[in-house]
Design an enzyme around this catalytic site. Structure first.
Site, PDB file in Angstrom:
ATOM      1  N   GLY A  13      78.880 101.054  52.984  1.00 23.78           N
ATOM      2  CA  GLY A  13      80.842 101.451  52.385  1.00 23.78           C
ATOM      3  C   GLY A  13      81.063 101.869  51.388  1.00 23.78           C
ATOM      4  O   GLY A  13      80.238 102.286  50.713  1.00 23.78           O
ATOM      5  N   ILE A  14      81.882 100.729  50.885  1.00 26.78           N
ATOM      6  CA  ILE A  14      82.309 101.511  49.372  1.00 26.78           C
ATOM      7  C   ILE A  14      81.004 100.643  48.140  1.00 26.78           C
ATOM      8  O   ILE A  14      80.345 101.839  47.197  1.00 26.78           O
ATOM      9  CB  ILE A  14      83.095 100.409  49.214  1.00 26.78           C
ATOM     10  CG1 ILE A  14      84.477 101.402  49.958  1.00 26.78           C
ATOM     11  CG2 ILE A  14      83.290  99.758  47.344  1.00 26.78           C
ATOM     12  CD1 ILE A  14      85.985 100.156  49.088  1.00 26.78           C
ATOM     13  N   ASN A  82      81.324  94.002  44.738  1.00 28.91           N
ATOM     14  CA  ASN A  82      81.914  94.320  46.300  1.00 28.91           C
ATOM     15  C   ASN A  82      81.596  93.507  47.815  1.00 28.91           C
ATOM     16  O   ASN A  82      82.816  93.781  48.675  1.00 28.91           O
ATOM     17  CB  ASN A  82      81.192  95.659  45.474  1.00 28.91           C
ATOM     18  CG  ASN A  82      81.512  96.473  47.497  1.00 28.91           C
ATOM     19  OD1 ASN A  82      82.795  97.066  47.257  1.00 28.91           O
ATOM     20  ND2 ASN A  82      80.112  96.557  48.326  1.00 28.91           N
ATOM     21  N   ALA A  83      80.937  92.601  47.199  1.00 30.96           N
ATOM     22  CA  ALA A  83      81.049  92.004  48.413  1.00 30.96           C
ATOM     23  C   ALA A  83      81.684  91.722  49.373  1.00 30.96           C
ATOM     24  O   ALA A  83      81.910  90.322  48.628  1.00 30.96           O
ATOM     25  CB  ALA A  83      79.091  90.991  49.190  1.00 30.96           C
ATOM     26  N   ASP A  88      90.190  88.265  60.241  1.00 27.27           N
ATOM     27  CA  ASP A  88      91.192  89.021  60.730  1.00 27.27           C
ATOM     28  C   ASP A  88      91.705  88.128  61.710  1.00 27.27           C
ATOM     29  O   ASP A  88      91.790  88.480  62.993  1.00 27.27           O
ATOM     30  CB  ASP A  88      91.709  90.656  61.050  1.00 27.27           C
ATOM     31  CG  ASP A  88      91.173  91.262  59.782  1.00 27.27           C
ATOM     32  OD1 ASP A  88      91.339  90.601  58.701  1.00 27.27           O
ATOM     33  OD2 ASP A  88      91.827  92.478  59.759  1.00 27.27           O
ATOM     34  N   GLN A 141      98.335  91.726  53.991  1.00 25.47           N
ATOM     35  CA  GLN A 141      98.589  92.073  55.191  1.00 25.47           C
ATOM     36  C   GLN A 141      98.746  91.442  56.454  1.00 25.47           C
ATOM     37  O   GLN A 141      98.730  90.121  56.029  1.00 25.47           O
ATOM     38  CB  GLN A 141      97.681  92.812  54.948  1.00 25.47           C
ATOM     39  CG  GLN A 141      97.225  93.834  56.742  1.00 25.47           C
ATOM     40  CD  GLN A 141      97.699  94.862  57.223  1.00 25.47           C
ATOM     41  OE1 GLN A 141      98.160  95.547  56.781  1.00 25.47           O
ATOM     42  NE2 GLN A 141      98.216  94.339  58.167  1.00 25.47           N
ATOM     43  N   TYR A 147      91.727  87.397  53.747  1.00 21.80           N
ATOM     44  CA  TYR A 147      91.779  88.028  52.650  1.00 21.80           C
ATOM     45  C   TYR A 147      92.976  88.127  52.587  1.00 21.80           C
ATOM     46  O   TYR A 147      92.082  88.669  50.977  1.00 21.80           O
ATOM     47  CB  TYR A 147      91.452  89.578  54.022  1.00 21.80           C
ATOM     48  CG  TYR A 147      90.808  90.382  53.360  1.00 21.80           C
ATOM     49  CD1 TYR A 147      89.619  90.062  53.467  1.00 21.80           C
ATOM     50  CD2 TYR A 147      91.468  91.589  52.650  1.00 21.80           C
ATOM     51  CE1 TYR A 147      88.706  91.728  52.780  1.00 21.80           C
ATOM     52  CE2 TYR A 147      90.635  92.889  52.620  1.00 21.80           C
ATOM     53  CZ  TYR A 147      89.625  92.683  52.379  1.00 21.80           C
ATOM     54  OH  TYR A 147      89.160  93.525  51.685  1.00 21.80           O
ATOM     55  N   PRO A 177      91.315  98.626  46.231  1.00 26.82           N
ATOM     56  CA  PRO A 177      91.367 100.481  47.160  1.00 26.82           C
ATOM     57  C   PRO A 177      92.019  99.933  48.018  1.00 26.82           C
ATOM     58  O   PRO A 177      92.455  98.711  48.210  1.00 26.82           O
ATOM     59  CB  PRO A 177      89.791 100.031  47.460  1.00 26.82           C
ATOM     60  CG  PRO A 177      88.852  99.456  46.550  1.00 26.82           C
ATOM     61  CD  PRO A 177      89.962  98.491  46.055  1.00 26.82           C
ATOM     62  N   GLY A 178      92.653 101.041  48.185  1.00 28.99           N
ATOM     63  CA  GLY A 178      93.136 100.470  49.874  1.00 28.99           C
ATOM     64  C   GLY A 178      92.468 101.314  50.925  1.00 28.99           C
ATOM     65  O   GLY A 178      91.107 100.326  50.701  1.00 28.99           O
TER      66      GLY A 178
HETATM   67  N1  CAA Z   1     103.389  94.301  61.288  1.00 30.35           N
HETATM   68  C1  CAA Z   1     104.697  93.667  62.170  1.00 30.35           C
HETATM   69  N2  CAA Z   1     104.190  92.843  63.596  1.00 30.35           N
HETATM   70  C2  CAA Z   1     102.210  93.465  64.307  1.00 30.35           C
HETATM   71  C3  CAA Z   1     101.625  93.808  62.932  1.00 30.35           C
HETATM   72  C4  CAA Z   1     102.410  94.210  61.742  1.00 30.35           C
HETATM   73  N3  CAA Z   1     101.551  94.596  60.815  1.00 30.35           N
HETATM   74  N4  CAA Z   1     100.095  93.865  63.438  1.00 30.35           N
HETATM   75  C5  CAA Z   1     100.634  93.206  64.442  1.00 30.35           C
HETATM   76  N5  CAA Z   1     101.831  92.984  64.948  1.00 30.35           N
HETATM   77  C6  CAA Z   1     102.522  92.228  66.531  1.00 30.35           C
HETATM   78  C7  CAA Z   1     101.343  92.875  67.053  1.00 30.35           C
HETATM   79  O1  CAA Z   1     101.584  94.048  67.964  1.00 30.35           O
HETATM   80  C8  CAA Z   1     102.012  91.967  68.345  1.00 30.35           C
HETATM   81  O2  CAA Z   1     102.834  92.322  69.101  1.00 30.35           O
HETATM   82  P1  CAA Z   1     103.534  90.884  70.553  1.00 30.35           P
HETATM   83  O3  CAA Z   1     103.224  89.541  70.773  1.00 30.35           O
HETATM   84  O4  CAA Z   1     104.575  91.324  70.543  1.00 30.35           O
HETATM   85  O5  CAA Z   1     102.803  92.008  70.904  1.00 30.35           O
HETATM   86  C9  CAA Z   1     101.603  90.498  67.512  1.00 30.35           C
HETATM   87  O6  CAA Z   1     102.092  91.406  66.137  1.00 30.35           O
HETATM   88  C10 CAA Z   1     100.518  90.002  67.200  1.00 30.35           C
HETATM   89  O7  CAA Z   1     100.307  88.786  67.167  1.00 30.35           O
HETATM   90  P2  CAA Z   1      99.400  87.869  66.755  1.00 30.35           P
HETATM   91  O8  CAA Z   1      99.639  86.326  66.442  1.00 30.35           O
HETATM   92  O9  CAA Z   1      98.481  88.029  68.300  1.00 30.35           O
HETATM   93  O10 CAA Z   1      98.179  88.644  66.046  1.00 30.35           O
HETATM   94  P3  CAA Z   1      96.117  88.132  66.496  1.00 30.35           P
HETATM   95  O11 CAA Z   1      95.845  87.084  65.632  1.00 30.35           O
HETATM   96  O12 CAA Z   1      96.327  88.675  68.037  1.00 30.35           O
HETATM   97  O13 CAA Z   1      96.106  89.626  65.291  1.00 30.35           O
HETATM   98  C11 CAA Z   1      95.463  91.488  64.351  1.00 30.35           C
HETATM   99  C12 CAA Z   1      96.186  90.535  65.081  1.00 30.35           C
HETATM  100  C13 CAA Z   1      94.284  91.189  63.531  1.00 30.35           C
HETATM  101  C14 CAA Z   1      96.452  91.312  63.185  1.00 30.35           C
HETATM  102  C15 CAA Z   1      95.844  93.182  63.787  1.00 30.35           C
HETATM  103  O14 CAA Z   1      96.740  93.359  64.387  1.00 30.35           O
HETATM  104  C16 CAA Z   1      95.532  93.469  63.307  1.00 30.35           C
HETATM  105  O15 CAA Z   1      93.824  94.323  63.071  1.00 30.35           O
HETATM  106  N6  CAA Z   1      96.096  94.117  62.291  1.00 30.35           N
HETATM  107  C17 CAA Z   1      95.180  94.901  61.157  1.00 30.35           C
HETATM  108  C18 CAA Z   1      95.048  94.199  60.015  1.00 30.35           C
HETATM  109  C19 CAA Z   1      94.018  95.386  58.694  1.00 30.35           C
HETATM  110  O16 CAA Z   1      94.980  96.097  58.088  1.00 30.35           O
HETATM  111  N7  CAA Z   1      93.139  94.475  58.484  1.00 30.35           N
HETATM  112  C20 CAA Z   1      92.871  95.329  57.527  1.00 30.35           C
HETATM  113  C21 CAA Z   1      91.115  95.688  58.047  1.00 30.35           C
HETATM  114  S1  CAA Z   1      89.990  96.543  56.597  1.00 30.35           S
HETATM  115  C22 CAA Z   1      90.175  95.711  55.363  1.00 30.35           C
HETATM  116  O17 CAA Z   1      90.855  94.469  55.246  1.00 30.35           O
HETATM  117  C23 CAA Z   1      89.689  96.086  53.475  1.00 30.35           C
HETATM  118  C24 CAA Z   1      90.864  96.238  52.473  1.00 30.35           C
HETATM  119  O18 CAA Z   1      90.300  96.428  52.177  1.00 30.35           O
HETATM  120  C25 CAA Z   1      91.892  97.526  53.282  1.00 30.35           C
END
Ligand code: CAA
Length: 240
Positions: A13-14, A82-83, A88, A141, A147, A177-178
Protein backbone atom coordinates in the site's frame (compact mmCIF):
# COMPACT_ATOMS: atom_id res chain seq x y z
CA UNK A 1 26.99 8.91 3.88
CA UNK A 2 23.76 7.38 2.60
CA UNK A 3 20.85 8.28 4.82
CA UNK A 4 18.83 5.41 6.27
CA UNK A 5 15.03 5.29 6.45
CA UNK A 6 12.63 2.94 8.23
CA UNK A 7 9.16 2.61 6.73
CA UNK A 8 6.81 0.63 8.98
CA UNK A 9 4.26 -1.40 7.08
CA UNK A 10 6.60 -0.67 4.21
CA UNK A 11 5.88 -3.58 1.89
CA UNK A 12 2.25 -2.90 0.94
CA UNK A 13 0.00 0.00 0.00
CA UNK A 14 1.13 3.50 0.91
CA UNK A 15 4.12 1.98 2.73
CA UNK A 16 5.26 0.13 -0.38
CA UNK A 17 5.08 3.26 -2.52
CA UNK A 18 6.90 5.20 0.21
CA UNK A 19 9.72 2.65 0.49
CA UNK A 20 10.21 2.85 -3.28
CA UNK A 21 10.09 6.67 -3.35
CA UNK A 22 12.71 6.91 -0.59
CA UNK A 23 14.90 4.33 -2.32
CA UNK A 24 14.60 6.33 -5.54
CA UNK A 25 15.61 9.47 -3.62
CA UNK A 26 18.89 7.70 -2.82
CA UNK A 27 18.31 6.49 0.74
CA UNK A 28 18.88 3.02 2.18
CA UNK A 29 15.45 1.77 3.17
CA UNK A 30 14.33 -0.82 5.72
CA UNK A 31 10.69 -1.81 5.25
CA UNK A 32 8.85 -3.57 8.06
CA UNK A 33 6.03 -6.07 7.80
CA UNK A 34 4.23 -8.12 10.39
CA UNK A 35 2.19 -10.94 8.88
CA UNK A 36 2.22 -11.17 5.11
CA UNK A 37 5.49 -13.00 4.54
CA UNK A 38 4.83 -13.85 0.89
CA UNK A 39 4.07 -10.26 -0.07
CA UNK A 40 7.13 -9.04 1.83
CA UNK A 41 9.43 -11.54 0.12
CA UNK A 42 8.05 -10.67 -3.31
CA UNK A 43 8.44 -6.95 -2.53
CA UNK A 44 12.08 -7.44 -1.46
CA UNK A 45 12.90 -9.42 -4.59
CA UNK A 46 11.20 -6.93 -6.89
CA UNK A 47 12.63 -3.77 -5.33
CA UNK A 48 15.91 -4.80 -3.69
CA UNK A 49 14.67 -3.12 -0.49
CA UNK A 50 15.57 -4.83 2.79
CA UNK A 51 12.59 -6.15 4.76
CA UNK A 52 12.39 -6.85 8.48
CA UNK A 53 9.58 -8.59 10.37
CA UNK A 54 8.27 -7.15 13.63
CA UNK A 55 5.10 -5.87 15.22
CA UNK A 56 5.13 -2.12 15.88
CA UNK A 57 2.68 -2.67 18.76
CA UNK A 58 5.46 -4.57 20.58
CA UNK A 59 7.75 -2.09 22.35
CA UNK A 60 10.68 -4.49 22.80
CA UNK A 61 10.44 -5.71 19.22
CA UNK A 62 10.73 -2.10 17.99
CA UNK A 63 13.86 -1.58 20.09
CA UNK A 64 15.41 -4.79 18.75
CA UNK A 65 14.49 -4.06 15.13
CA UNK A 66 15.88 -0.52 15.21
CA UNK A 67 19.14 -1.85 16.67
CA UNK A 68 19.35 -4.55 14.00
CA UNK A 69 18.66 -2.09 11.18
CA UNK A 70 21.22 0.39 12.50
CA UNK A 71 23.79 -2.42 12.69
CA UNK A 72 22.95 -3.58 9.14
CA UNK A 73 22.34 -0.34 7.23
CA UNK A 74 23.77 2.39 9.48
CA UNK A 75 22.36 5.02 11.84
CA UNK A 76 18.67 5.72 11.26
CA UNK A 77 17.90 9.18 9.90
CA UNK A 78 14.26 8.86 8.88
CA UNK A 79 11.21 7.14 10.31
CA UNK A 80 7.94 6.82 8.45
CA UNK A 81 5.25 5.62 10.86
CA UNK A 82 2.95 4.10 8.29
CA UNK A 83 1.91 0.75 9.82
CA UNK A 84 -1.78 0.73 10.60
CA UNK A 85 -4.77 -1.55 10.82
CA UNK A 86 -8.55 -1.25 10.72
CA UNK A 87 -11.13 -3.16 12.78
CA UNK A 88 -14.25 -1.41 11.54
CA UNK A 89 -17.67 -1.71 13.14
CA UNK A 90 -20.16 0.58 14.78
CA UNK A 91 -19.22 1.23 18.39
CA UNK A 92 -22.15 -0.78 19.75
CA UNK A 93 -20.62 -3.87 18.16
CA UNK A 94 -16.98 -2.98 18.73
CA UNK A 95 -15.14 -5.33 21.08
CA UNK A 96 -12.59 -4.12 23.62
CA UNK A 97 -9.93 -6.00 21.66
CA UNK A 98 -10.82 -4.23 18.43
CA UNK A 99 -10.46 -0.94 20.25
CA UNK A 100 -7.09 -1.81 21.78
CA UNK A 101 -5.64 -3.49 18.70
CA UNK A 102 -6.15 -0.35 16.64
CA UNK A 103 -4.97 2.05 19.36
CA UNK A 104 -1.93 -0.09 20.20
CA UNK A 105 -0.86 -0.43 16.57
CA UNK A 106 -1.83 2.87 14.99
CA UNK A 107 -0.74 5.26 17.73
CA UNK A 108 1.11 3.02 20.21
CA UNK A 109 3.28 1.83 17.32
CA UNK A 110 4.33 5.41 16.58
CA UNK A 111 5.38 5.92 20.19
CA UNK A 112 7.28 2.62 20.22
CA UNK A 113 9.16 3.45 17.03
CA UNK A 114 9.97 7.00 18.08
CA UNK A 115 11.39 5.66 21.34
CA UNK A 116 13.55 3.27 19.32
CA UNK A 117 15.03 5.79 16.87
CA UNK A 118 14.99 9.17 18.59
CA UNK A 119 18.12 8.76 20.76
CA UNK A 120 20.20 8.04 17.64
CA UNK A 121 18.72 10.97 15.71
CA UNK A 122 19.42 13.29 18.62
CA UNK A 123 23.03 12.12 18.78
CA UNK A 124 23.48 12.83 15.07
CA UNK A 125 21.61 16.14 15.20
CA UNK A 126 19.35 15.34 12.27
CA UNK A 127 16.16 13.43 11.66
CA UNK A 128 12.90 13.24 9.78
CA UNK A 129 9.78 11.65 11.26
CA UNK A 130 6.65 11.38 9.13
CA UNK A 131 3.46 9.95 10.61
CA UNK A 132 0.71 8.69 8.35
CA UNK A 133 -2.59 9.95 9.71
CA UNK A 134 -5.91 9.84 7.89
CA UNK A 135 -8.79 11.96 6.71
CA UNK A 136 -10.82 9.87 9.14
CA UNK A 137 -8.75 11.22 12.03
CA UNK A 138 -9.67 14.71 10.89
CA UNK A 139 -13.33 14.24 9.96
CA UNK A 140 -14.34 11.00 11.74
CA UNK A 141 -15.94 8.05 9.96
CA UNK A 142 -19.00 5.92 10.73
CA UNK A 143 -17.70 2.51 11.82
CA UNK A 144 -14.25 3.76 12.85
CA UNK A 145 -14.39 5.12 16.39
CA UNK A 146 -11.17 3.23 17.14
CA UNK A 147 -9.31 4.16 13.94
CA UNK A 148 -10.49 7.79 13.93
CA UNK A 149 -9.41 8.18 17.57
CA UNK A 150 -5.98 6.69 16.86
CA UNK A 151 -5.35 8.74 13.73
CA UNK A 152 -6.62 11.91 15.39
CA UNK A 153 -4.19 11.29 18.26
CA UNK A 154 -1.33 11.52 15.79
CA UNK A 155 -1.97 15.23 15.34
CA UNK A 156 -1.32 15.98 19.01
CA UNK A 157 1.55 13.49 19.03
CA UNK A 158 3.14 15.26 16.05
CA UNK A 159 2.76 18.77 17.41
CA UNK A 160 4.14 17.89 20.86
CA UNK A 161 7.04 15.84 19.51
CA UNK A 162 7.92 18.51 16.95
CA UNK A 163 8.37 20.99 19.79
CA UNK A 164 10.61 18.59 21.71
CA UNK A 165 12.82 17.62 18.77
CA UNK A 166 13.26 20.87 16.83
CA UNK A 167 16.39 21.78 18.79
CA UNK A 168 18.06 18.56 17.57
CA UNK A 169 17.43 19.19 13.86
CA UNK A 170 14.60 16.64 13.81
CA UNK A 171 11.32 17.47 12.08
CA UNK A 172 8.02 15.71 12.78
CA UNK A 173 5.03 15.96 10.45
CA UNK A 174 1.81 14.11 9.70
CA UNK A 175 0.31 13.38 6.31
CA UNK A 176 -3.44 12.79 6.34
CA UNK A 177 -4.32 10.73 3.26
CA UNK A 178 -7.87 10.41 2.03
CA UNK A 179 -9.15 7.21 0.44
CA UNK A 180 -6.24 5.65 -1.45
CA UNK A 181 -6.45 2.58 -3.71
CA UNK A 182 -4.91 0.04 -1.31
CA UNK A 183 -5.89 -3.32 0.18
CA UNK A 184 -7.23 -1.49 3.24
CA UNK A 185 -9.68 0.59 1.23
CA UNK A 186 -10.56 -2.36 -1.00
CA UNK A 187 -11.91 -4.05 2.15
CA UNK A 188 -14.63 -1.39 2.53
CA UNK A 189 -17.99 -2.79 1.36
CA UNK A 190 -18.52 -1.84 -2.29
CA UNK A 191 -21.72 0.09 -1.70
CA UNK A 192 -20.12 2.16 1.10
CA UNK A 193 -17.03 2.83 -0.98
CA UNK A 194 -19.08 4.04 -3.94
CA UNK A 195 -20.80 6.56 -1.64
CA UNK A 196 -17.43 7.75 -0.35
CA UNK A 197 -15.91 8.14 -3.83
CA UNK A 198 -18.98 10.13 -4.87
CA UNK A 199 -17.96 12.71 -2.24
CA UNK A 200 -14.39 13.14 -3.53
CA UNK A 201 -14.28 16.26 -5.73
CA UNK A 202 -11.36 14.87 -7.76
CA UNK A 203 -13.70 11.97 -8.58
CA UNK A 204 -11.47 9.00 -7.83
CA UNK A 205 -9.46 7.22 -5.17
CA UNK A 206 -5.93 8.46 -4.63
CA UNK A 207 -2.86 6.48 -5.66
CA UNK A 208 -0.26 5.36 -3.12
CA UNK A 209 2.52 7.16 -4.99
CA UNK A 210 0.58 10.43 -4.54
CA UNK A 211 1.18 10.10 -0.79
CA UNK A 212 4.72 8.75 -1.13
CA UNK A 213 5.93 11.82 -3.01
CA UNK A 214 4.94 14.01 -0.06
CA UNK A 215 6.79 11.71 2.34
CA UNK A 216 9.91 12.06 0.20
CA UNK A 217 9.43 15.84 0.10
CA UNK A 218 9.20 16.04 3.91
CA UNK A 219 12.25 13.81 4.32
CA UNK A 220 14.42 15.93 2.04
CA UNK A 221 17.47 17.80 3.30
CA UNK A 222 15.91 21.18 2.52
CA UNK A 223 12.58 20.52 4.28
CA UNK A 224 14.04 21.41 7.67
CA UNK A 225 11.69 24.35 8.27
CA UNK A 226 8.54 22.21 7.93
CA UNK A 227 7.68 20.74 11.31
CA UNK A 228 4.57 20.11 13.40
CA UNK A 229 2.43 20.24 10.26
CA UNK A 230 -0.42 18.14 8.99
CA UNK A 231 -0.62 17.89 5.21
CA UNK A 232 -3.93 16.66 3.80
CA UNK A 233 -3.91 14.73 0.53
CA UNK A 234 -7.48 13.67 -0.12
CA UNK A 235 -8.70 14.81 -3.52
CA UNK A 236 -10.60 17.66 -1.86
CA UNK A 237 -12.84 15.34 0.19
CA UNK A 238 -12.15 17.21 3.42
CA UNK A 239 -10.68 20.70 3.40
CA UNK A 240 -9.13 21.10 6.82
N1 CAA B 1 -23.60 6.85 7.67
C1 CAA B 1 -24.83 6.49 8.09
N2 CAA B 1 -25.22 5.22 8.21
C2 CAA B 1 -24.36 4.27 7.85
C3 CAA B 1 -23.07 4.57 7.39
C4 CAA B 1 -22.71 5.93 7.29
N3 CAA B 1 -21.52 6.31 6.83
N4 CAA B 1 -22.43 3.43 7.13
C5 CAA B 1 -23.28 2.43 7.42
N5 CAA B 1 -24.45 2.94 7.84
C6 CAA B 1 -25.66 2.24 8.23
C7 CAA B 1 -25.92 1.00 7.38
O1 CAA B 1 -26.59 1.34 6.19
C8 CAA B 1 -26.79 0.17 8.30
O2 CAA B 1 -28.10 0.68 8.29
P1 CAA B 1 -29.36 -0.28 8.54
O3 CAA B 1 -29.18 -0.88 9.92
O4 CAA B 1 -30.52 0.66 8.46
O5 CAA B 1 -29.31 -1.30 7.46
C9 CAA B 1 -26.18 0.48 9.63
O6 CAA B 1 -25.52 1.74 9.51
C10 CAA B 1 -25.15 -0.57 9.98
O7 CAA B 1 -24.97 -0.40 11.26
P2 CAA B 1 -24.24 -1.52 12.03
O8 CAA B 1 -24.25 -1.21 13.48
O9 CAA B 1 -24.80 -2.83 11.65
O10 CAA B 1 -22.80 -1.32 11.46
P3 CAA B 1 -21.72 -2.42 11.35
O11 CAA B 1 -21.17 -2.67 12.70
O12 CAA B 1 -22.20 -3.57 10.51
O13 CAA B 1 -20.63 -1.63 10.54
C11 CAA B 1 -19.50 -0.67 8.73
C12 CAA B 1 -20.77 -1.36 9.17
C13 CAA B 1 -18.26 -1.45 9.18
C14 CAA B 1 -19.42 0.70 9.34
C15 CAA B 1 -19.54 -0.61 7.22
O14 CAA B 1 -20.58 0.23 6.86
C16 CAA B 1 -18.24 -0.03 6.66
O15 CAA B 1 -17.28 -0.75 6.47
N6 CAA B 1 -18.24 1.26 6.35
C17 CAA B 1 -17.05 1.92 5.81
C18 CAA B 1 -16.09 2.27 6.91
C19 CAA B 1 -14.91 2.98 6.30
O16 CAA B 1 -15.02 3.92 5.54
N7 CAA B 1 -13.71 2.52 6.66
C20 CAA B 1 -12.53 3.08 6.08
C21 CAA B 1 -11.55 1.98 5.81
S1 CAA B 1 -10.19 2.56 4.82
C22 CAA B 1 -9.27 3.43 5.88
O17 CAA B 1 -9.51 3.50 7.05
C23 CAA B 1 -8.11 4.17 5.27
C24 CAA B 1 -8.19 5.60 5.53
O18 CAA B 1 -7.45 6.11 6.35
C25 CAA B 1 -9.13 6.43 4.75
Amino acid sequence: MTRVAIVTGGTRGIGEATSIALRDAGYAVAASYVGNVDRARAFAERTGIAVFQWDVADYDACQAAAAEIAATLGPIDMLVNNAGITRDSSVLKMSRDHWSDVIDTNVGGCFNMVKAVLPGMRTHGWGRIVNIGSINGQAGQFGQVNYSAAKSALHGFTKALAQETARYGITVNTIAPGYIATDMVAAVPEEQLAKIVAKIPVGRLGEAHEIARMVAFLCAEDSGFITGSTISINGGQHMY
